[in-house]
Design a protein around this motif. Structure first.
Motif, short mmCIF file in Angstrom:
data_model
loop_
_atom_site.label_atom_id
_atom_site.label_comp_id
_atom_site.label_asym_id
_atom_site.label_seq_id
_atom_site.Cartn_x
_atom_site.Cartn_y
_atom_site.Cartn_z
N ASP A 219 0.87 -1.17 0.00
CA ASP A 219 0.00 0.00 0.00
C ASP A 219 0.91 1.22 0.00
O ASP A 219 1.60 1.49 0.99
CB ASP A 219 -0.90 -0.01 1.23
N LYS A 221 1.64 5.42 -1.06
CA LYS A 221 1.17 6.76 -1.43
C LYS A 221 2.39 7.61 -1.80
O LYS A 221 3.39 7.59 -1.09
CB LYS A 221 0.41 7.41 -0.28
N LYS A 222 2.28 8.32 -2.90
CA LYS A 222 3.40 9.16 -3.33
C LYS A 222 2.88 10.56 -3.67
O LYS A 222 1.93 10.70 -4.46
CB LYS A 222 4.10 8.55 -4.54
N GLU A 223 3.54 11.53 -3.08
CA GLU A 223 3.17 12.93 -3.33
C GLU A 223 4.13 13.55 -4.32
O GLU A 223 5.31 13.18 -4.40
CB GLU A 223 3.18 13.71 -2.01
N ASN A 229 -2.49 16.46 -3.17
CA ASN A 229 -2.88 15.09 -2.81
C ASN A 229 -1.99 14.07 -3.53
O ASN A 229 -1.46 14.36 -4.62
CB ASN A 229 -4.35 14.84 -3.16
N HIS A 232 -2.35 7.11 -4.83
CA HIS A 232 -2.48 6.00 -3.88
C HIS A 232 -2.61 4.69 -4.67
O HIS A 232 -3.51 4.56 -5.52
CB HIS A 232 -3.70 6.21 -2.99
N GLU A 234 -2.65 0.40 -4.28
CA GLU A 234 -2.69 -0.85 -3.52
C GLU A 234 -2.50 -1.99 -4.51
O GLU A 234 -3.17 -2.05 -5.55
CB GLU A 234 -4.02 -1.01 -2.80
N THR A 255 -5.75 5.10 -7.15
CA THR A 255 -6.56 6.29 -6.93
C THR A 255 -5.67 7.51 -7.17
O THR A 255 -4.72 7.76 -6.42
CB THR A 255 -7.12 6.34 -5.50
N SER A 257 -5.34 11.05 -6.90
CA SER A 257 -5.83 12.30 -6.30
C SER A 257 -4.87 13.46 -6.55
O SER A 257 -5.10 14.57 -6.05
CB SER A 257 -6.01 12.11 -4.79
N SER A 303 -9.84 6.83 -10.91
CA SER A 303 -9.39 5.63 -10.21
C SER A 303 -9.49 4.43 -11.15
O SER A 303 -10.22 4.48 -12.16
CB SER A 303 -10.20 5.38 -8.93
#
Length: 453
Positions: A219, A221-223, A229, A232, A234, A255, A257, A303
């Motif tokens: 899982d 998340k990368k900014e 945002n 994301h 998974e 996702t 964002s 998504s």
């Protein structure tokens, strides 16, 4: 009334009068393939000894390794010729080899022996213990067949070869196991080639389903700069352990964002090989690749949930140098090298590397190609291994003694006096107890012109 064609006979068969009918073509009955336990054999160049083994591949389950066993059929007349009693030995050697054999004289060749054991087969030991297969072979071949057995310690490296450039010999770097039987006065003597039977066997690895209990999952998340945002992702695999040739299902949920656009997704199954002896070397090779643009680009605020399938196969990457494979490159049944089963504790890792020598890992790599930003990458580890083989077929059962005995063909109801049995002049190889043994020449290399084993 219409006249008949003079070239057609009275029966209307289309054969001219006075012409002999064509001979009937004999239809040979289809040969039913023989079924039963396969036994491999190989004979020395001088024809004096023949080795019989029940299998060519031996599985290591982590706790125990299948025993390397069989029999050697000897020629006692030749061994005792001129009163000079010769002996027959069997040797099993496993070794890691690096470099060409012809470079050994200048020190470039390197070899490390992992396992070496020599046993005397003839004259035989009095307290020899026979397995079920050996008993059947001795009953089949006669008293000149003598058993041998080797037990390989568990945890040793499996058979493995690193693929070289096209045209290069395939034994420059790798681990192989050689089973030899030879005629000599002492086990340490170097025999003549004509008195040696050499067979290359494979030591394979089987990883039980519980070797990697948790299903690989990530899982992430990368900014990105100027984006409030993150992206994301998974990802997970449908399981942790795969058998050779099975597809790998990768489930991905994205996702987006961020303010970035995801152009496409790339997936690959990658093999990582590390050599821990003689030379420190690492190889990284893709064994299955997939690039998907359908459903992309994925715009900000969108998504995606999708499953992808990869199937690692040696046939798709056989030209890649440094690829680790299961045994010899020219085999028809060559597969990718199996995953190394690492110890549970990291404190044993250094000792494990020294003992194992060559380590193989596999990863499923997922790459999201992001516009105006660095790609987002994930790696999911998995095990690639061999399935547990099915048990050998049971021997053919004898007829029950309670069944009524069939009358002999020489029985005459009008003359019930017993007659002497008629000698069977046609004796087939298979007796009632050993009819399920099928003999086959032990040949590893099946490419035209290659019969070395």
């Amino acid at each position: 009334m219409a006249s008949r064609d003079p070239e057609v006979d009275k029966a209307g068969t289309g054969v001219a009068e006075g012409t002999a009918p064509p001979p009937e073509t004999a239809v040979e009955p289809a040969v039913k393939p023989r079924s039963g336990q396969k036994v491999f054999k190989k004979t020395s160049p001088n024809g004096r000894i023949t080795v019989y083994v029940g299998q060519r591949d031996f599985l290591d389950t982590g706790d125990v390794v299948e025993a390397v066993e069989g029999v050697v059929l000897v020629d006692p007349v030749y061994l005792n010729k001129d009163g000079d009693q010769k002996k027959v030995f069997c040797q099993l050697e496993g070794a890691f080899r690096y470099g060409k054999e012809e470079l050994e004289v200048i020190g470039i060749n390197f070899e490390k022996v992992l396992f070496n054991n020599i046993v005397q087969v003839y004259p035989p030991a009095k307290d020899a213990v026979h397995s079920n297969l050996q008993r059947r072979l001795i009953r089949k071949l006669g008293e000149n067949a003598h058993p041998f057995r080797f037990n390989i310690p568990p945890g040793l490296s499996p058979s493995l070869i690193l693929q070289g450039m096209p045209g290069e010999p395939d034994r420059q770097c790798g681990i192989d196991y050689q089973l030899r039987s030879y005629i000599a006065r002492q086990g340490s003597d170097k025999p003549e080639k004509k008195r040696v039977v050499s067979l290359t066997i494979k030591k394979l690895t089987h990883a039980p389903a519980g070797s990697m209990p948790n299903r690989p999952t990530l899982d992430v998340k990368k900014e990105y700069i100027l984006s409030s945002n993150p992206i994301h992702v998974e990802a997970n695999l449908d399981r942790a352990v795969y058998y050779h040739g099975e597809p790998i299902n990768i489930n991905v949920s994205i996702t987006n964002s961020s303010s970035r656009q995801i152009r496409r997704i790339k997936l690959s199954a990658r093999q990582f090989t590390e050599i821990c002896w003689s030379v420190s070397a690492q190889y990284k090779r893709a064994v299955a690749e997939l690039e998907v643009a359908d459903g992309f680009p994925l715009h900000p605020g969108s998504s995606l949930q999708r499953s992808f399938t990869l199937t690692p196969l040696f046939s798709k990457c056989k030209e890649k140098r440094g690829l680790a494979v299961d045994g010899h490159l020219r085999d028809e049944d060559t597969l990718l090298a199996s995953s190394t089963i690492f110890p549970a504790s990291n404190s044993q890792l250094t000792e494990f590397k020294e003992k194992h020598g060559v380590l193989v890992r596999y990863m499923a790599k997922i790459t999201l190609v992001v516009a105006l930003g660095t790609d987002l990458k994930l790696n999911l580890p998995f095990l690639l291994t061999h399935p547990k083989p099915p048990p050998p077929p049971e021997p053919v059962a004898k007829p029950s003694e309670s069944e009524p005995e069939a009358l002999p063909p020489s029985y005459d109801a009008l003359d019930p006096k017993p007659k002497p049995p008629v000698e069977n002049l046609i004796q087939f190889d298979d007796g009632p107890d050993d009819g399920d043994l099928v003999f086959e020449e032990f040949i590893r290399f099946r490419v035209s012109g290659d019969t070395d084993a």
